[in-house]
Design an enzyme around this catalytic site. Structure first.
Site, PDB file in Angstrom:
ATOM      1  N   LYS A  12       0.841  -1.202   0.000  1.00  0.00           N
ATOM      2  CA  LYS A  12       0.000   0.000   0.000  1.00  0.00           C
ATOM      3  C   LYS A  12       0.879   1.257   0.000  1.00  0.00           C
ATOM      4  CE  LYS A  12      -3.722  -2.633   2.090  1.00  0.00           C
ATOM      5  NZ  LYS A  12      -4.868  -2.659   3.031  1.00  0.00           N
ATOM      6  N   GLU A  95      -9.912  -0.182  -1.457  1.00  0.00           N
ATOM      7  CA  GLU A  95      -9.449   1.158  -1.100  1.00  0.00           C
ATOM      8  C   GLU A  95      -9.442   2.079  -2.314  1.00  0.00           C
ATOM      9  OE1 GLU A  95      -6.793  -0.649   2.544  1.00  0.00           O
ATOM     10  OE2 GLU A  95      -5.792   0.009   0.713  1.00  0.00           O
ATOM     11  N   GLU A 165     -11.900  -9.846  -0.883  1.00  0.00           N
ATOM     12  CA  GLU A 165     -11.522  -9.065   0.297  1.00  0.00           C
ATOM     13  C   GLU A 165     -12.756  -8.392   0.872  1.00  0.00           C
ATOM     14  OE1 GLU A 165      -8.893  -5.894  -0.939  1.00  0.00           O
ATOM     15  OE2 GLU A 165     -10.456  -5.173  -2.287  1.00  0.00           O
ATOM     16  N   SER A 211      -7.125  -8.778   6.872  1.00  0.00           N
ATOM     17  CA  SER A 211      -6.544  -9.010   8.199  1.00  0.00           C
ATOM     18  C   SER A 211      -5.907 -10.396   8.328  1.00  0.00           C
ATOM     19  CB  SER A 211      -7.604  -8.808   9.289  1.00  0.00           C
ATOM     20  OG  SER A 211      -8.058  -7.468   9.299  1.00  0.00           O
TER      21      SER A 211
END
Length: 253
Positions: A12, A95, A165, A211
């Site tokens: 990221k 995201e 995800e 996670s």
């Protein structure tokens, strides 16, 4: 599970050249863990540097622009990331969809551009907590994946990986149960069979992302139709990331 487990670290917006030591450590360990395919997706600024530092692991980008070139300040094309050393690109990450307003049509355009440039793609999909609680998660994810999928001909397994995800599990410490993950992955597998046929689609790995850490990796990777993991925060150090790689290596054949 299709082929070797595929463990991909998504750094990221993290990392400077000081983190190259982590990439080298991951690469060295991966040379001894050939049962697992390992890859890292650093930020654009480190793509070429990581590519030069590693020998065994794959290197990919976290995004690309759908255009080949032009007046798009701050954007990076698929051919540019290929030139920097990337072999794949992550597309449609939640995201990007949430923070940058990327819709399915844009994700599909980016995926098409990536394939045309010669990159493999990791195509992300996933639902919000509201959709999950409403009992609409599987249908939402299948519709999202259908609308984001580029046209693929030939051996789809060589160019496509899907990453599921659940948005509510990314960076929150929350994870769905292994049964929930298996149910969603089976639904995605059924879609791939519908689109590409059973034999051809069998080589497409479906990753779980949300996670994932060394403590839960064995359980998550053992869920039905899970072909690997897309790892965020736990990929930033060799110690934590390799704990997940080791869990994948210990899975029964």
């Amino acid at each position: 599970m299709a082929e070797r487990p595929y463990i991909v670290g998504n750094w990221k917006m993290n990392g400077t050249r000081s983190m190259l030591s982590e990439a080298r450590a991951i690469d060295r360990a991966s040379q001894r863990l050939m049962k697992v395919e390992v890859a890292l997706a650093p930020p654009f600024t480190l793509l070429h540097a990581v590519h030069k530092e590693v020998q065994q692991i794959g290197v990919g980008a976290q995004d690309c622009h759908p255009g080949e070139d032009g007046a798009f300040t701050g954007d990076v094309s698929a051919s540019m990331v290929l030139d920097a050393g990337a072999k794949f690109v992550i597309l449609g990450h939640s995201e990007r969809r949430q923070a940058h307003g990327e819709d399915d049509a844009l994700v599909k355009a980016k995926a098409t551009a990536a394939l045309n440039a010669g990159l493999r793609i990791i195509l992300c999909c996933g639902e919000s907590e509201e959709i999950r609680d409403a009992g609409e998660a599987e249908q939402f994810v299948i519709d999202q994946l259908k609308a984001s999928m580029p046209k693929i001909s030939g051996n789809v397994g060589e160019v496509l990986t899907v990453a599921y995800e659940p948005i509510w599990a990314i960076g929150t410490g929350r994870t769905p149960t292994a049964d929930d993950i298996g149910s969603m992955h089976r639904a995605i597998r059924a879609l791939l069979v519908e689109l590409y046929g059973e034999e051809t689609s069998a080589a497409v790995r479906i990753l779980y992302g949300g996670s994932v850490n060394p403590g839960n990796a064995t359980e998550l990777l053992g869920a039905d139709e899970v072909g690997g993991a897309l790892v965020g925060g736990a990929s930033l150090t060799a110690e934590s990331f390799l704990g997940i790689v080791l869990a994948a290596a210990d899975l029964p054949d």
